[in-house]
Design an enzyme around this catalytic site. Structure first.
Site, PDB file in Angstrom:
ATOM      1  N   THR A   1      -6.506   0.791   0.404  1.00 49.64           N
ATOM      2  CA  THR A   1      -5.585   1.908   0.225  1.00 49.64           C
ATOM      3  C   THR A   1      -6.027   3.026   1.171  1.00 49.64           C
ATOM      4  OG1 THR A   1      -6.903   3.058  -1.463  1.00 49.64           O
ATOM      5  CG2 THR A   1      -5.417   1.308  -2.232  1.00 49.64           C
TER       6      THR A   1
ATOM      7  N   LYS B   1     -15.566   7.661 -14.954  1.00 51.33           N
ATOM      8  CA  LYS B   1     -15.175   6.255 -15.058  1.00 51.33           C
ATOM      9  C   LYS B   1     -15.978   5.539 -16.142  1.00 51.33           C
ATOM     10  CE  LYS B   1     -11.855   6.395 -12.126  1.00 51.33           C
ATOM     11  NZ  LYS B   1     -10.456   6.259 -12.602  1.00 51.33           N
TER      12      LYS B   1
ATOM     13  N   ALA C   1     -10.157  -1.874  -3.032  1.00 59.47           N
ATOM     14  CA  ALA C   1      -8.766  -2.190  -2.701  1.00 59.47           C
ATOM     15  C   ALA C   1      -8.389  -1.444  -1.430  1.00 59.47           C
ATOM     16  CB  ALA C   1      -7.845  -1.794  -3.844  1.00 59.47           C
TER      17      ALA C   1
ATOM     18  N   ASP D   1       1.814  16.659 -13.024  1.00 62.66           N
ATOM     19  CA  ASP D   1       0.446  17.014 -12.632  1.00 62.66           C
ATOM     20  C   ASP D   1      -0.480  16.671 -13.790  1.00 62.66           C
ATOM     21  OD1 ASP D   1      -1.980  18.247 -12.002  1.00 62.66           O
ATOM     22  OD2 ASP D   1      -1.019  19.940 -11.009  1.00 62.66           O
TER      23      ASP D   1
ATOM     24  N   ASN E   1      -3.470   5.676 -14.119  1.00 60.94           N
ATOM     25  CA  ASN E   1      -4.017   5.337 -12.807  1.00 60.94           C
ATOM     26  C   ASN E   1      -4.451   6.554 -11.999  1.00 60.94           C
ATOM     27  OD1 ASN E   1      -4.242   3.721 -10.187  1.00 60.94           O
ATOM     28  ND2 ASN E   1      -2.580   5.156  -9.715  1.00 60.94           N
TER      29      ASN E   1
ATOM     30  N   TYR F   1     -17.322  11.510 -10.422  1.00 65.43           N
ATOM     31  CA  TYR F   1     -16.421  10.350 -10.482  1.00 65.43           C
ATOM     32  C   TYR F   1     -17.014   9.256 -11.365  1.00 65.43           C
ATOM     33  CZ  TYR F   1     -13.280   6.670  -8.793  1.00 65.43           C
ATOM     34  OH  TYR F   1     -12.347   5.666  -8.709  1.00 65.43           O
TER      35      TYR F   1
END
Length: 252
Positions: free
Chosen positions: A190, A159, A188, A60, A87, A155
């Site tokens: 996903t 980043k 991408a 985790d 990642n 987010y």
């Protein structure tokens, strides 16, 4: 050292980009430690790759003790670490900036920034003392390391911060032959980006919603494998891998 004898660690390896990168690394010859919260998803990734080229470890990224145990397991099992792909990540609910709670903010910061910071520290400690010395760390940045989407303050902030972590740790890693780089990913294909092609699509800066083009996540996995395969006297500091027609370059 040949890639066949090298050890890589991928966080968030059970789905999406993490799975694609893990498979690309395994197919290149690396033995890959697959880390994530769900053992069943990690085992599915392992089954998709060559037999005997992976090890599943639950971890985790929001818990320092869990991160420490992960790296202890890597060192005890293999005695070295050649590549770390930071990642694992998450986003917060898409709410008005002023309505984002402190708890939501901190959850994203803990996963997307503090987790990679701690993983990088542990990787440094292993890489600087092993023989041959050194290694490579690759951080998952995002197009959000360059430009935000609406309602993505947490987010996007993490980043952007990852870019700072990449540059600072790359500089500090020089004395140990540790190279640090970043791959910034855009659209991408996903499960996390299914919303881009389902229903009304995703919110745009002008308030409209639209479907957005995506690319096969394998393209990202191959990019990570390329970065990982470089000799340590060469480094990709930043690489952007994106769907060619996504609304990023120019004005959409």
């Amino acid at each position: 050292m040949s890639d066949a004898k090298k050890i890589a660690l991928v966080t968030g390896a059970g789905t999406g980009v993490g799975r694609a990168a893990s498979l690309a690394l395994m197919n290149t010859g690396f033995t890959v430690v697959l880390a994530g919260r769900r053992l069943d998803m990690l085992e599915e990734t392992a089954k998709l790759g060559p037999a005997g080229k992976s090890l599943c470890v639950t971890a985790d990224m929001t818990k320092p003790d869990s991160i420490a145990a992960l790296f202890d397991k890597v060192k005890a099992t293999y005695g070295r670490l050649d590549v770390l792909f930071n990642n694992a990540g998450m986003g917060a609910p898409a709410v008005n900036f002023e309505d984002l709670s402190l708890e939501q903010w901190q959850a994203v910061v803990n996963t997307n920034l503090t987790g990679p910071f701690l993983c990088t520290q542990h990787a440094f400690r292993i890489m600087k003392d092993q023989t041959p010395r050194g290694g490579r760390i690759i951080n998952n940045g995002s197009i959000s390391a360059h430009a935000p989407r609406p309602f993505s303050a947490a987010y996007t902030s993490t980043k952007h911060a990852i870019t700072g972590l990449t540059k600072a740790s790359n500089l500090d890693g020089r004395m140990y032959d540790i190279a640090v780089g970043q791959v910034d990913i855009g659209n991408a294909a996903t499960p996390m980006t299914d919303r881009m092609v389902n229903g009304p699509g995703v919110l745009q800066p002008d308030g409209t919603t639209k479907h957005e083009p995506r690319m096969d996540a394998k393209a990202v996995g191959d990019a990570v494998a390329y970065m990982a395969s470089l000799p340590l006297d060469a480094n990709v500091l930043t690489m952007t891998v994106m769907a060619t027609k996504m609304p990023f370059v120019g004005r959409g």
